[in-house]
Structures are given as structure tokens and as C-alpha cells.
Design an enzyme around this catalytic site. Structure first.
Site, PDB file in Angstrom:
ATOM      1  N   SER A 147      -3.479   3.275  -7.538  1.00 22.21           N
ATOM      2  CA  SER A 147      -1.622   3.413  -7.574  1.00 22.21           C
ATOM      3  C   SER A 147      -1.226   2.273  -7.173  1.00 22.21           C
ATOM      4  O   SER A 147      -2.060   1.223  -8.330  1.00 22.21           O
ATOM      5  CB  SER A 147      -2.503   3.252  -5.323  1.00 22.21           C
ATOM      6  OG  SER A 147      -0.913   3.468  -4.905  1.00 22.21           O
ATOM      7  N   TYR A 160      -5.215  -1.004   2.672  1.00 26.82           N
ATOM      8  CA  TYR A 160      -5.297   0.357   1.827  1.00 26.82           C
ATOM      9  C   TYR A 160      -4.948  -0.531   0.257  1.00 26.82           C
ATOM     10  O   TYR A 160      -5.892   0.001  -0.509  1.00 26.82           O
ATOM     11  CB  TYR A 160      -3.859   1.420   1.698  1.00 26.82           C
ATOM     12  CG  TYR A 160      -3.633   2.384   1.057  1.00 26.82           C
ATOM     13  CD1 TYR A 160      -4.631   3.558   0.450  1.00 26.82           C
ATOM     14  CD2 TYR A 160      -2.984   2.493  -0.124  1.00 26.82           C
ATOM     15  CE1 TYR A 160      -4.686   4.377  -0.725  1.00 26.82           C
ATOM     16  CE2 TYR A 160      -2.990   3.001  -1.059  1.00 26.82           C
ATOM     17  CZ  TYR A 160      -3.619   3.575  -1.333  1.00 26.82           C
ATOM     18  OH  TYR A 160      -3.464   5.136  -1.935  1.00 26.82           O
TER      19      TYR A 160
END
Length: 288
Positions: A147, A160
Site C-alpha cells: 500500500s 495497518y
């Protein structure tokens, strides 16, 4: 639509992809099969494969759909061993399975953070470790969907982003070691992708703000910015999967591939930000 091993599939290249029930994983599985790869599309819960099967049928391709839970060692072993038993080789792995998370230090337990790490970091390592001997044998490719959150830390995404940072650091460190034995390692860095963001995070956003205590104003500002601005301009899962296919098929794939111009610009902020002021100058504004 689950393919059975055939003479042609025995000789074609085989890719195993995790997390294919929706989003980038689903799109990558269909794209790989369309490109001629024997595609083993795995997911934690096979009962959630309806969208995957429908997409394969609409594309006119066959997928070998199997169960693989990245947090279950026995499941990983069964899936990898099954691929080798049926096809005799494994040429690529795409680590795509992952889960979103929303929270901040004071409002979540360390156990919550460990769960995020278990799926998004250790899950990647578990699958990669099981596959690596077979990728060495085939001169294969190890591809991991991370990501832009693996490069730039983002408010209320501490756990995360920590997991994605860890994946990026691990794979960047592994890459030269793996390359010495013929295995190409790449990471894919999507920005916002038009998938089920709220469902993936797994929380009621209004309830999260109500429970955020002293951090409620900052969380509310972050969510307004993220949901209203960031995800309205999200790219399609199919668009993001094109970068997965580039890593899968290029003669000499790059280590790091962003999936859009926006992602390239965003990640570029960090790459050239020696003292951290550019990143924090940007993200501070997200919670103001």
C-alpha cells in the site's frame, strides 16, 4: 468454476494468488488467467467465492479456486503442497490477502495491533516461506501487494501502516538474497482503490467517532477527508491489478511499482523527504 489439472495446465506457468474474493486479488486472478497463466485463486472462506466465479465466467477463463487462510499454517501447507502435487511446479506467488484497520494508540489494545500484524505481515511471511523453495526451483516471482500506507504513515492507520511498512522493509531486504537464487521480488503500492473500504476496515464509522474520546475531532476530520475526497477519486481494482500483471510478466520487473499516477506522486513525497517535514506537513492537515 474450478479448473482441473490438464496436460496444458501442467506445462503452463502457475501462479498462486491469495485474497481473491474481491478487489485487487479478484481482478489479478482473472487477469492472470486471461494472460494464459494457470491461476490458483485462493481465499480464506470458499463460500465467499461467488463474485470470483462470476468474474471468471464473464471473462471466459478458468480458475483453480482453493482455500488458503494466511493465518493458518496447515491451510498454507495444504494449498502449496496441493499445487505442487497437481501441477509439479509453482512459478509465482501474489501475496494479496490483507485487512484494513482503523484505530489509534490509546483507543486500541496491543492485542488488536497483533491481529493486524498477523494478517498483513506474518501472513505474507508464512505464504512466502512455504513458497520460496518452489520459486527457487522455477526461477519464479514473489509479488506482494502492500500500500502507499507502507511508505507514508497515515493518521488512525498506525497498526495497518506498521504492518505494511514491515512488509516493505522485509521484502526490500529479501530481494537481493532471493535474486541471487533466481527469484524476483516486487511490491505493489496501490493508493485508493474502489473496493469495499468501509467493509474492509470492519467498523461502523459513526460509532468509531462516538467512541474516540478526546480523539473524536481528529478522527472525524480524517474520515471526512478520506471518505469524501480520497476514495471518491479511487482507481478501479482492475487498474491496480495491471501493476500486478506488470510484475508478473515483465522481463525484469521493478522492485517497487505504484498502481497510479496519484500513488506515484504520493509515495514520491516520502522518497525525497529527508527530514520528514513534507510528509508531516501533509498528514497534519488531515486531522485539523
Amino acid at each position: 468454476m474450478s479448473a482441473q489439472p490438464s496436460q496444458s495446465s501442467q506445462s503452463s506457468k502457475v501462479v498462486l494468488i491469495t485474497g481473491t474474493s474481491s478487489g485487487i486479488g479478484l481482478a489479478a486472478a482473472v487477469s492472470a488467467a486471461r494472460a494464459g497463466w494457470t491461476t490458483v485463486a485462493t481465499l480464506r472462506d470458499p463460500s465467499r467465492s461467488d463474485a470470483l466465479r462470476k468474474a471468471a465466467a464473464e471473462a471466459g477463463v478458468e480458475l483453480d479456486i482453493r482455500r488458503l487462510d494466511v493465518t493458518d499454517a496447515a491451510s498454507i501447507t495444504a494449498a502449496v503442497d496441493g499445487v505442487l502435487a497437481d501441477y509439479g511446479h509453482l512459478d509465482a506467488v501474489v501475496n494479496n490477502a490483507g485487512a484494513g484497520h482503523l484505530g489509534t494508540l490509546e483507543n486500541e489494545s496491543v492485542a488488536d495491533v497483533r491481529k493486524v500484524m498477523e494478517v498483513n505481515f506474518f501472513g505474507v511471511l508464512n505464504v512466502s516461506k512455504a513458497a520460496m523453495p518452489h520459486l527457487r526451483a522455477s526461477g519464479g516471482r514473489l509479488i506482494t501487494v502492500t500500500s502507499v500506507g507502507g511508505v507514508i504513515g497515515q493518521p488512525f492507520n498506525e497498526a495497518y501502516c506498521a504492518a505494511k511498512f514491515a512488509v516493505e522493509g522485509y521484502m526490500e531486504s529479501l530481494a537481493p538474497v532471493a535474486a541471487a537464487h533466481g527469484v524476483s521480488v516486487s511490491v505493489i503500492e496501490p493508493g485508493a482503490v474502489a473496493t469495499e473500504f468501509v467493509a474492509n476496515v470492519g467498523v461502523d464509522l459513526d460509532e468509531a467517532v462516538a467512541d474516540a474520546g478526546v480523539y473524536a475531532p481528529q478522527l472525524n476530520a480524517y474520515l471526512k477527508r478520506t471518505v469524501a475526497q480520497f476514495f471518491d477519486g479511487a482507481q478501479s481494482a482492475e487498474g491496480a491489478a495491471e501493476s500486478v500483471m506488470a510484475a508478473l510478466t515483465a522481463d525484469q520487473p521493478a522492485f517497487r511499482l505504484q498502481t497510479s499516477d496519484w500513488a506515484r506522486g504520493f509515495v514520491g513525497t516520502k522518497i525525497s523527504d529527508l527530514d520528514g517535514s513534507a510528509v508531516l506537513g501533509m498528514t497534519n492537515g488531515w486531522v485539523a
